[in-house]
Design a protein around this motif. Sequence first.
Motif, PDB file in Angstrom:
ATOM      1  N   UNK A  63      25.483  46.352  39.544  1.00  0.00           N
ATOM      2  CA  UNK A  63      24.269  47.066  39.937  1.00  0.00           C
ATOM      3  C   UNK A  63      23.687  47.864  38.765  1.00  0.00           C
ATOM      4  N   UNK A  64      24.545  48.378  37.894  1.00  0.00           N
ATOM      5  CA  UNK A  64      24.052  49.045  36.681  1.00  0.00           C
ATOM      6  C   UNK A  64      23.316  48.043  35.790  1.00  0.00           C
ATOM      7  N   UNK A  82      23.187  48.588  25.461  1.00  0.00           N
ATOM      8  CA  UNK A  82      24.644  48.470  25.555  1.00  0.00           C
ATOM      9  C   UNK A  82      25.086  49.008  26.914  1.00  0.00           C
ATOM     10  N   UNK A  83      26.108  48.498  27.499  1.00  0.00           N
ATOM     11  CA  UNK A  83      27.053  47.532  26.949  1.00  0.00           C
ATOM     12  C   UNK A  83      26.603  46.083  27.082  1.00  0.00           C
ATOM     13  N   UNK A  88      28.477  38.128  25.395  1.00  0.00           N
ATOM     14  CA  UNK A  88      28.139  36.713  25.238  1.00  0.00           C
ATOM     15  C   UNK A  88      28.004  36.134  26.649  1.00  0.00           C
ATOM     16  N   UNK A  89      26.802  36.229  27.200  1.00  0.00           N
ATOM     17  CA  UNK A  89      26.562  35.813  28.585  1.00  0.00           C
ATOM     18  C   UNK A  89      26.748  34.314  28.761  1.00  0.00           C
ATOM     19  N   UNK A  90      26.539  33.540  27.707  1.00  0.00           N
ATOM     20  CA  UNK A  90      26.759  32.089  27.787  1.00  0.00           C
ATOM     21  C   UNK A  90      28.241  31.794  28.022  1.00  0.00           C
ATOM     22  N   UNK A  91      29.105  32.559  27.402  1.00  0.00           N
ATOM     23  CA  UNK A  91      30.550  32.338  27.521  1.00  0.00           C
ATOM     24  C   UNK A  91      31.122  32.915  28.809  1.00  0.00           C
ATOM     25  N   UNK A  93      29.389  34.365  32.294  1.00  0.00           N
ATOM     26  CA  UNK A  93      28.262  34.741  33.157  1.00  0.00           C
ATOM     27  C   UNK A  93      28.616  35.889  34.101  1.00  0.00           C
ATOM     28  N   UNK A  94      29.891  36.092  34.361  1.00  0.00           N
ATOM     29  CA  UNK A  94      30.334  37.135  35.288  1.00  0.00           C
ATOM     30  C   UNK A  94      31.030  38.289  34.570  1.00  0.00           C
ATOM     31  N   UNK A  95      30.646  38.532  33.333  1.00  0.00           N
ATOM     32  CA  UNK A  95      31.314  39.532  32.508  1.00  0.00           C
ATOM     33  C   UNK A  95      31.410  40.886  33.207  1.00  0.00           C
ATOM     34  N   UNK A  96      30.310  41.369  33.774  1.00  0.00           N
ATOM     35  CA  UNK A  96      30.328  42.707  34.371  1.00  0.00           C
ATOM     36  C   UNK A  96      31.281  42.771  35.556  1.00  0.00           C
TER      37      UNK A  96
END
Length: 181
Positions: A63-64, A82-83, A88-91, A93-96
């Motif tokens: 949500x942030x 940031x952050x 690397x969103x390509x690597x 997609x669910x980083x957060x």
Amino acid sequence: MPDQLPDPRTDPPLRADESETLRAFLDYHRETFRMKCAGLDQQQLAQPLAPSTMTLGGMMKHLALVESNWFHEVFLGLPELEPWASVDWEADRDWEWRTAADDSPEELRGIFDEAVEASDRITDEALTGPDGLDALSVRESRREKGRFSLRWILVHMIEEYARHNGHADLIRESIDGRVGE
């Protein structure tokens, strides 16, 4: 019967102009989400409700990101903050969602609160302009030609929070049995 969560929210006004009504409903949903996450430690914020891998901490970080994306990037047309900018969103997609388990409750709440405060400042400034809710985003839609109105973004944010608050209800109840609107 499970314990009720304390309810710090302010109900939206029954009679107000469009801008005040939209902002009050968005604030109400933000506070609902904060209420669902209140008092939980790092382990609890990282606890999923099977079969989903969704967690309250991941949702807070998501949500942030959504706040920052819609108000800072889409509406103002500015680069990622940031952050998010270093990801690397390509690597991933669910980083957060995935990395929230590594963050303390204080870090997660800080990222979330900072994003909400920035969104509110951007909205405040836009509403003082001549176009108000009709002010258009700098970035265009990827799906159809055209820019987003501030009104559209606020309604979309209300929808985003309402959907995730439903998830948050279930996850919170599974963690400690606490329920609340």
